[in-house]
Scaffold this active site. Structure first.
Site, PDB file in Angstrom:
ATOM      1  CB  CYS A   1      -1.137  -0.152   1.261  1.00 51.40           C
ATOM      2  SG  CYS A   1      -2.366  -1.040   0.981  1.00 51.40           S
ATOM      3  N   PRO A   2       0.401   2.144  -0.694  1.00 49.95           N
ATOM      4  CG  PRO A   2       0.543   4.595  -1.542  1.00 49.95           C
ATOM      5  CD  PRO A   2       1.486   3.698  -0.450  1.00 49.95           C
TER       6      PRO A   2
END
Length: 76
Positions: A12-13
């Site tokens: 992530c992201p």
């Protein structure tokens, strides 16, 4: 399935960034199979897709510890 995306090596992201970019390249109504790994992507990718109006068709655990998420792109 008409499209497939493997984000099992992403963090992530970038997991949702890659998913979003793939969804943007597809026609409305198209199914996208996303393979993902880890608690954060498992929580964030389906939530973010829903927040953007896409349908979560299914989310299944696979024997190798990954998950298979199927999204349907909504008309945008």
């Amino acid at each position: 399935m008409t499209a497939r995306l493997d984000i099992t090596r992403e963090v992530c992201p970038m997991t949702y960034v890659r998913t979003k970019l793939k969804l943007e390249s597809l026609e409305p109504g198209t199914l996208l199979e996303v393979l993902l790994r880890g608690a954060e992507p498992l929580k964030n990718v389906p939530r973010n897709a829903r927040d953007e109006g896409h349908e979560v068709v299914s989310l299944d655990a696979l024997p190798d510890g990954t998950h298979r998420l199927v999204l349907r792109k909504q008309g945008r």
